[in-house]
Scaffold this active site. Structure first.
Site, PDB file in Angstrom:
ATOM      1  N   ASN A   4       0.868  -1.182   0.000  1.00  0.00           N
ATOM      2  CA  ASN A   4       0.000   0.000   0.000  1.00  0.00           C
ATOM      3  C   ASN A   4       0.910   1.239   0.000  1.00  0.00           C
ATOM      4  O   ASN A   4       1.481   1.590   1.027  1.00  0.00           O
ATOM      5  CB  ASN A   4      -0.880  -0.041   1.256  1.00  0.00           C
ATOM      6  CG  ASN A   4      -1.845   1.121   1.326  1.00  0.00           C
ATOM      7  OD1 ASN A   4      -1.767   2.054   0.519  1.00  0.00           O
ATOM      8  ND2 ASN A   4      -2.745   1.069   2.287  1.00  0.00           N
ATOM      9  N   ARG A  44      -2.231  -2.183  -3.672  1.00  0.00           N
ATOM     10  CA  ARG A  44      -3.468  -1.421  -3.491  1.00  0.00           C
ATOM     11  C   ARG A  44      -3.386  -0.219  -4.431  1.00  0.00           C
ATOM     12  O   ARG A  44      -2.443   0.566  -4.358  1.00  0.00           O
ATOM     13  CB  ARG A  44      -3.587  -0.928  -2.061  1.00  0.00           C
ATOM     14  CG  ARG A  44      -4.796  -0.043  -1.892  1.00  0.00           C
ATOM     15  CD  ARG A  44      -4.726   0.744  -0.628  1.00  0.00           C
ATOM     16  NE  ARG A  44      -5.912   1.547  -0.487  1.00  0.00           N
ATOM     17  CZ  ARG A  44      -5.927   2.775   0.005  1.00  0.00           C
ATOM     18  NH1 ARG A  44      -4.817   3.337   0.412  1.00  0.00           N
ATOM     19  NH2 ARG A  44      -7.042   3.433   0.107  1.00  0.00           N
ATOM     20  N   HIS A  86     -12.645   2.954  -0.415  1.00  0.00           N
ATOM     21  CA  HIS A  86     -12.681   1.876   0.602  1.00  0.00           C
ATOM     22  C   HIS A  86     -13.314   0.597   0.042  1.00  0.00           C
ATOM     23  O   HIS A  86     -13.793  -0.240   0.807  1.00  0.00           O
ATOM     24  CB  HIS A  86     -13.508   2.290   1.845  1.00  0.00           C
ATOM     25  CG  HIS A  86     -12.916   3.403   2.635  1.00  0.00           C
ATOM     26  ND1 HIS A  86     -13.700   4.355   3.235  1.00  0.00           N
ATOM     27  CD2 HIS A  86     -11.654   3.705   2.939  1.00  0.00           C
ATOM     28  CE1 HIS A  86     -12.925   5.219   3.877  1.00  0.00           C
ATOM     29  NE2 HIS A  86     -11.672   4.849   3.711  1.00  0.00           N
ATOM     30  N   ARG A 126     -12.119  15.650   7.404  1.00  0.00           N
ATOM     31  CA  ARG A 126     -12.909  16.042   6.230  1.00  0.00           C
ATOM     32  C   ARG A 126     -14.348  16.327   6.627  1.00  0.00           C
ATOM     33  O   ARG A 126     -14.892  15.649   7.503  1.00  0.00           O
ATOM     34  CB  ARG A 126     -12.914  14.915   5.191  1.00  0.00           C
ATOM     35  CG  ARG A 126     -11.629  14.797   4.453  1.00  0.00           C
ATOM     36  CD  ARG A 126     -11.721  13.698   3.396  1.00  0.00           C
ATOM     37  NE  ARG A 126     -10.503  12.936   3.397  1.00  0.00           N
ATOM     38  CZ  ARG A 126     -10.426  11.623   3.232  1.00  0.00           C
ATOM     39  NH1 ARG A 126     -11.503  10.910   3.032  1.00  0.00           N
ATOM     40  NH2 ARG A 126      -9.263  11.019   3.255  1.00  0.00           N
ATOM     41  N   ARG A 155     -10.625   9.088  19.765  1.00  0.00           N
ATOM     42  CA  ARG A 155     -10.320   8.836  21.187  1.00  0.00           C
ATOM     43  C   ARG A 155     -10.215  10.138  21.953  1.00  0.00           C
ATOM     44  O   ARG A 155     -10.682  10.243  23.097  1.00  0.00           O
ATOM     45  CB  ARG A 155      -9.019   8.034  21.328  1.00  0.00           C
ATOM     46  CG  ARG A 155      -9.206   6.587  20.932  1.00  0.00           C
ATOM     47  CD  ARG A 155      -7.902   5.884  20.750  1.00  0.00           C
ATOM     48  NE  ARG A 155      -7.252   6.304  19.498  1.00  0.00           N
ATOM     49  CZ  ARG A 155      -6.314   5.628  18.887  1.00  0.00           C
ATOM     50  NH1 ARG A 155      -5.868   4.517  19.417  1.00  0.00           N
ATOM     51  NH2 ARG A 155      -5.797   6.058  17.761  1.00  0.00           N
ATOM     52  N   GLU A 208     -14.555  -0.609  14.711  1.00  0.00           N
ATOM     53  CA  GLU A 208     -14.145  -1.808  15.443  1.00  0.00           C
ATOM     54  C   GLU A 208     -13.888  -1.541  16.924  1.00  0.00           C
ATOM     55  O   GLU A 208     -14.007  -2.444  17.743  1.00  0.00           O
ATOM     56  CB  GLU A 208     -12.858  -2.382  14.825  1.00  0.00           C
ATOM     57  CG  GLU A 208     -13.061  -2.952  13.440  1.00  0.00           C
ATOM     58  CD  GLU A 208     -11.748  -3.300  12.745  1.00  0.00           C
ATOM     59  OE1 GLU A 208     -10.774  -3.655  13.438  1.00  0.00           O
ATOM     60  OE2 GLU A 208     -11.703  -3.215  11.507  1.00  0.00           O
ATOM     61  N   ASN A 209     -13.509  -0.284  17.232  1.00  0.00           N
ATOM     62  CA  ASN A 209     -12.982  -0.018  18.583  1.00  0.00           C
ATOM     63  C   ASN A 209     -13.776   0.943  19.455  1.00  0.00           C
ATOM     64  O   ASN A 209     -13.359   1.213  20.576  1.00  0.00           O
ATOM     65  CB  ASN A 209     -11.562   0.537  18.463  1.00  0.00           C
ATOM     66  CG  ASN A 209     -10.611  -0.491  17.907  1.00  0.00           C
ATOM     67  OD1 ASN A 209     -10.422  -1.540  18.497  1.00  0.00           O
ATOM     68  ND2 ASN A 209     -10.035  -0.199  16.761  1.00  0.00           N
ATOM     69  N   GLU A 267      -7.758  -5.160   4.697  1.00  0.00           N
ATOM     70  CA  GLU A 267      -7.559  -4.842   3.284  1.00  0.00           C
ATOM     71  C   GLU A 267      -6.314  -5.532   2.734  1.00  0.00           C
ATOM     72  O   GLU A 267      -6.289  -5.960   1.579  1.00  0.00           O
ATOM     73  CB  GLU A 267      -7.452  -3.316   3.112  1.00  0.00           C
ATOM     74  CG  GLU A 267      -8.794  -2.627   3.306  1.00  0.00           C
ATOM     75  CD  GLU A 267      -8.671  -1.171   3.723  1.00  0.00           C
ATOM     76  OE1 GLU A 267      -8.263  -0.923   4.879  1.00  0.00           O
ATOM     77  OE2 GLU A 267      -8.981  -0.287   2.922  1.00  0.00           O
TER      78      GLU A 267
HETATM   79  P1  ADP Z   1      -7.446   5.307   8.529  1.00  0.00           P
HETATM   80  O1  ADP Z   1      -7.070   3.917   8.054  1.00  0.00           O
HETATM   81  O2  ADP Z   1      -8.556   5.942   7.745  1.00  0.00           O
HETATM   82  O3  ADP Z   1      -6.291   6.216   8.782  1.00  0.00           O
HETATM   83  P2  ADP Z   1      -8.264   3.946  10.963  1.00  0.00           P
HETATM   84  O4  ADP Z   1      -9.162   2.894  10.419  1.00  0.00           O
HETATM   85  O5  ADP Z   1      -6.955   3.543  11.509  1.00  0.00           O
HETATM   86  O6  ADP Z   1      -8.117   5.152   9.953  1.00  0.00           O
HETATM   87  O7  ADP Z   1      -9.077   4.716  12.125  1.00  0.00           O
HETATM   88  C1  ADP Z   1      -8.571   5.791  12.818  1.00  0.00           C
HETATM   89  C2  ADP Z   1      -9.624   6.194  13.842  1.00  0.00           C
HETATM   90  O8  ADP Z   1      -9.937   5.050  14.639  1.00  0.00           O
HETATM   91  C3  ADP Z   1      -9.187   7.281  14.795  1.00  0.00           C
HETATM   92  O9  ADP Z   1     -10.232   8.233  14.952  1.00  0.00           O
HETATM   93  C4  ADP Z   1      -8.974   6.545  16.090  1.00  0.00           C
HETATM   94  O10 ADP Z   1      -9.315   7.322  17.186  1.00  0.00           O
HETATM   95  C5  ADP Z   1      -9.923   5.389  15.972  1.00  0.00           C
HETATM   96  N1  ADP Z   1      -9.437   4.279  16.794  1.00  0.00           N
HETATM   97  C6  ADP Z   1      -8.416   3.473  16.550  1.00  0.00           C
HETATM   98  N2  ADP Z   1      -8.213   2.621  17.588  1.00  0.00           N
HETATM   99  C7  ADP Z   1      -9.133   2.929  18.501  1.00  0.00           C
HETATM  100  C8  ADP Z   1      -9.462   2.443  19.787  1.00  0.00           C
HETATM  101  N3  ADP Z   1      -8.758   1.443  20.330  1.00  0.00           N
HETATM  102  N4  ADP Z   1     -10.499   3.017  20.462  1.00  0.00           N
HETATM  103  C9  ADP Z   1     -11.216   4.018  19.884  1.00  0.00           C
HETATM  104  N5  ADP Z   1     -10.947   4.514  18.664  1.00  0.00           N
HETATM  105  C10 ADP Z   1      -9.930   3.990  17.994  1.00  0.00           C
END
Ligand code: ADP
Length: 393
Positions: free
Chosen positions: A7, A88, A177, A235, A279, A328-329, A378
């Protein structure tokens, strides 16, 4: 069989090397600040993190170091062990609706579509050329982020603007995506069976929501560029376009400067004034920061708006899936979204929802639609496509 998934960004290169017999990641890493001073690369191998500061003058240098390291660390004993490279690719215009073996024509097209993805497509092309130089005989496969969305019908992908814009300049919705949304659809098919209607919510720093019927994209929230759709980290997502010339005049800025504001200073960051990271927004809310609470409420509303729209579009929905960093988180975000869908009979199981990064059903037994957390991957999707295309040559 070992396949490497790549990527590349304008100044970065992420990779994962898979053993496809088990789909296990043997080593992964990221090269950063390519072409800028103070280059650095980080490798994750056997549970350890190796960080090296070294200037990286080009993608080719990064690729050469990467391959040397694979041999030095004895992940592979010779370069022939890598039987395929999957790239990618960010934008395939309206030409590519699936992953393809990379030929000179594909590279020319990637460069041609650079207008649509000015940071990413040229970097993708550079990275392909770099791998071609060091692994000239190894087959390479391109996995386009736009490909999955090519099944949208014209009435969904066109904008209501002069038709000549579409004919002359290919102005239309392309989405993004796609590799992640396809991974979600395939995972749910494996776990729950065929013919599912899915609303896939990829909520990361960038975010998009896709309506999927029987494995195919029907509509998606991102548009001509990844700017459109839901609110994101920095954004704005959808806004009234008249704001652009209005602020240009008020602040004496160019269109490019306003686009920069909308791309880099809006979303979570713009509203909260604190951070683009969910976060930090959640911490701000706990500390009573009202602008953080406002940013979160607006974010949730923008997600709910798309889910409601796609619920009607699909007619019947089997699964709402949450994926990517926030999806996911963040149990908080998921709970707030689902609670706003109560009028559709969708109910969250708050105990089950207390989960991070694990495939889990988080809706109650009597919920009208099943809701799942589905971790995306991905890199694996790219490696799987690469393997399939190589095997079916
Ligand atoms: P990208 O691939 O678009 O850069 P990600 O899929 O890594 O983004 O997502 C980033 C976002 O996910 C951030 O806003 C971050 O706060 C959130 N995030 C990542 N891990 C956690 C977590 N453990 N708890 C809460 N939010 C999380």
């Amino acid at each position: 069989m070992k396949i490497i998934s790549i990527n590349a960004g304008s100044s970065s290169l992420k990779f994962s090397l898979f053993d496809m017999s088990t789909e296990e990641v043997l080593i992964s890493g990221v090269f950063e600040r390519i072409g800028i001073e103070n280059g650095v690369y980080t490798l994750k191998y056997k549970g350890e993190k190796i960080k090296v500061e070294q200037d990286l003058d080009s993608h080719l240098t990064a690729v050469k170091i990467l391959l040397e390291k694979l041999i030095e660390l004895q992940v592979i004993s010779n370069l022939e062990e890598i039987e395929g490279v999957g790239h990618r690719l960010v934008h395939g215009g309206d030409k590519y609706s699936e992953s393809v073996m990379i030929t000179d024509e594909v590279v020319d097209d990637i460069i041609k579509f650079s207008d649509f993805a000015p940071l990413h497509n040229p970097a993708n092309a550079l990275c392909i050329k770099a791998f071609k130089e060091v692994l000239p005989k190894t087959p390479m496969v391109g996995v386009f982020d736009t490909a999955f969305h090519q099944t949208m019908e014209k009435e969904r992908f066109l904008y209501p603007v002069p038709y000549s814009w579409y004919e002359d300049y290919h102005i239309r919705k392309y989405g993004a995506h796609g590799t992640s949304h396809r991974f979600i659809a395939e995972t749910l098919k494996e776990e729950l069976g065929d013919k599912l209607n899915i609303i896939s919510c990829h909520l990361g720093n960038g975010g998009s929501i896709t309506a999927i019927r029987d494995g195919k994209c029907v509509d998606t929230s991102m548009g001509f560029t990844p700017h459109a759709g839901i609110i994101m980290g920095t954004r704005s997502g959808d806004i009234d376009v008249s704001i652009v010339p209005y602020i240009m005049e008020k602040e004496g800025k160019s269109a490019g400067e306003i686009m920069d504001d909308l791309n880099k200073k809006s979303g979570f960051l713009g509203i909260s004034g604190v951070s683009s990271d969910s976060r930090d927004i959640e911490d701000g809310i706990k500390n009573g920061n009202e602008r953080c609470a406002l940013a979160q409420d607006m974010y949730v509303n923008s997600i709910v708006k798309y889910i409601a729209q796609y619920y009607v579009l699909l007619g019947h929905v089997d699964v709402i899936a949450f994926t990517a960093g926030i999806g996911e988180n963040s149990p908080e975000t998921r709970a707030k979204v689902i609670e706003k869908l109560a009028c559709l009979g969708i109910k969250i199981d708050l105990e089950a929802n207390n989960v991070r990064g694990k495939f889990t059903k988080i809706s109650t037994k009597d919920s009208k639609v099943a809701v799942y957390v589905v971790p995306t991957n991905e890199e694996l999707m790219i490696a799987r496509d690469t393997l399939n295309i190589i095997n079916n040559r």
